[in-house]
Design a protein around this motif. Structure first.
Motif, short mmCIF file in Angstrom:
data_model
loop_
_atom_site.label_atom_id
_atom_site.label_comp_id
_atom_site.label_asym_id
_atom_site.label_seq_id
_atom_site.Cartn_x
_atom_site.Cartn_y
_atom_site.Cartn_z
N TRP A 151 30.84 42.33 12.54
CA TRP A 151 30.28 43.06 11.40
C TRP A 151 30.17 44.55 11.69
O TRP A 151 30.55 45.39 10.86
CB TRP A 151 28.89 42.50 11.07
CG TRP A 151 28.13 43.38 10.12
CD1 TRP A 151 28.25 43.45 8.77
CD2 TRP A 151 27.13 44.36 10.48
NE1 TRP A 151 27.41 44.40 8.25
CE2 TRP A 151 26.71 44.97 9.28
CE3 TRP A 151 26.57 44.77 11.68
CZ2 TRP A 151 25.75 45.97 9.26
CZ3 TRP A 151 25.61 45.76 11.66
CH2 TRP A 151 25.21 46.35 10.48
N LYS A 154 33.29 46.73 11.47
CA LYS A 154 33.80 46.96 10.12
C LYS A 154 32.99 48.00 9.36
O LYS A 154 33.39 48.40 8.27
CB LYS A 154 33.81 45.64 9.34
CG LYS A 154 34.81 44.62 9.87
CD LYS A 154 34.75 43.34 9.06
CE LYS A 154 35.73 42.30 9.59
NZ LYS A 154 35.66 41.03 8.83
N THR A 155 31.85 48.41 9.92
CA THR A 155 31.04 49.43 9.27
C THR A 155 31.67 50.80 9.47
O THR A 155 32.62 50.97 10.24
CB THR A 155 29.61 49.43 9.81
OG1 THR A 155 29.65 49.79 11.21
CG2 THR A 155 28.96 48.06 9.66
#
Length: 311
Positions: A151, A154-155
């Motif tokens: 996660w 992907k930021t």
């Protein structure tokens, strides 16, 4: 292989997959060869064990251990970024310094925590998992860490971190602060390693100042084996490879030990051979792919077909 040995291999595999994830952040994402790992692993064990012995909740003690690892990573990044010390040397300096720091924290070469509550004891209160208690708990830690890293990468900050490691000049031209990315990446990497160290001390019932020897090699072995098996470098498969590689490596070690092919004192030699073989195989595969791609490109430009031998 007995059921007990199989469970032990899975337990160690899931635990060292956290180390492999930390190594993935530094080596693959940041392209920063970091030897701090051999010091931050026992640092996490020392901080976690000392906190538990002094009555701190085991979950809080484990979190403090991860934070101490992040601090160690920041120091290595400081040496590299602020003082322009070569990356490899910066990690070596931190690793050497952490040996003395770990002795200071524990006040002795090893610190037992037998009879103290650990995160695994708390997890065991949820149900009777028997032999698989530690395996399930460590699997949850490893999977949660993998999903959080997926996660994060992907930021916007995670993409900046990846860009900084891949092409620093281009990232800086796009407004990315490469120095800040190094600090962030090194903190995350060593926090994961220290977390593994704290959990390892709780599974073994003792923290030892020398328990970090060879940690970086084990982490690299898991990382490279995972990459060789999955054959894809996207972040999702990179982090998945850390888990798969660690499990395959530990199961291989457990199987060879149970069959009597190797002795316990041969583990470092076997690790070196496995890592070297995985690197050689991955390089050979990459060369073959590159040759095939070049042949297809030349065929398209020349209007011909690719010779079967070139494939």
């Amino acid at each position: 292989m007995s059921l007990f040995a199989f469970a032990g291999a899975l337990e160690t595999g899931f635990l060292f997959s956290l180390v492999a994830l930390g190594v993935y952040i530094s080596f693959r994402v940041l392209a920063f060869p970091d030897l701090t790992v051999d010091g931050s692993f026992p640092l996490g064990a020392a901080v976690g064990a000392t906190a538990i012995v002094n009555g701190v909740d085991p979950f809080l003690a484990t979190a403090l251990a991860a934070m101490s690892g992040a601090a160690a990573g920041l120091i290595t990044a400081l040496l590299s970024v602020q003082f322009r010390i070569m990356n490899l040397l910066a990690g070596i300096l931190s690793m050497v310094a952490l040996f003395s720091i770990n002795l200071r924290i524990m006040g002795r070469p090893n610190l037992p925590i037998y009879g103290r509550a650990t995160v695994f004891d708390r997890f065991g209160e949820l149900g009777d998992f028997g032999l698989w208690r530690n395996v399930i708990a460590l699997a949850l830690f490893a999977i949660a860490a993998k999903l959080l890293i997926d996660w994060f990468l992907k930021t916007e900050i995670g993409l900046a971190l990846r860009a900084s490691g891949e092409t620093p000049a281009m990232a800086e031209a796009q407004g990315v602060n490469n120095a800040a990315m190094i600090y962030l990446g090194m903190a995350i990497s060593n926090a994961l390693v220290a977390l593994a160290g704290a959990l390892f001390a709780q599974t073994q019932g003792v923290a030892d100042v020398s328990m970090g020897v060879g940690t970086i090699v084990t982490g690299l072995a898991a990382l490279i084996i995972g990459e060789a098996l999955l054959r894809r470098r996207a972040p999702f498969f990179g982090t998945l490879g850390c888990l798969v590689g660690a499990l395959v490596y530990r199961l291989f070690i457990a199987a060879t030990l149970s069959l009597g092919f190797i002795q316990a004192q041969d583990l470092n030699l076997v690790t070196a051979i496995v890592v070297a073989a995985a690197v050689i195989l991955s390089q050979g595969r990459g060369l073959g792919i590159a040759k095939g791609g070049m042949a297809r490109l030349l065929a398209r430009r020349g209007g011909g077909r690719v010779n079967a031998a070139s494939e």
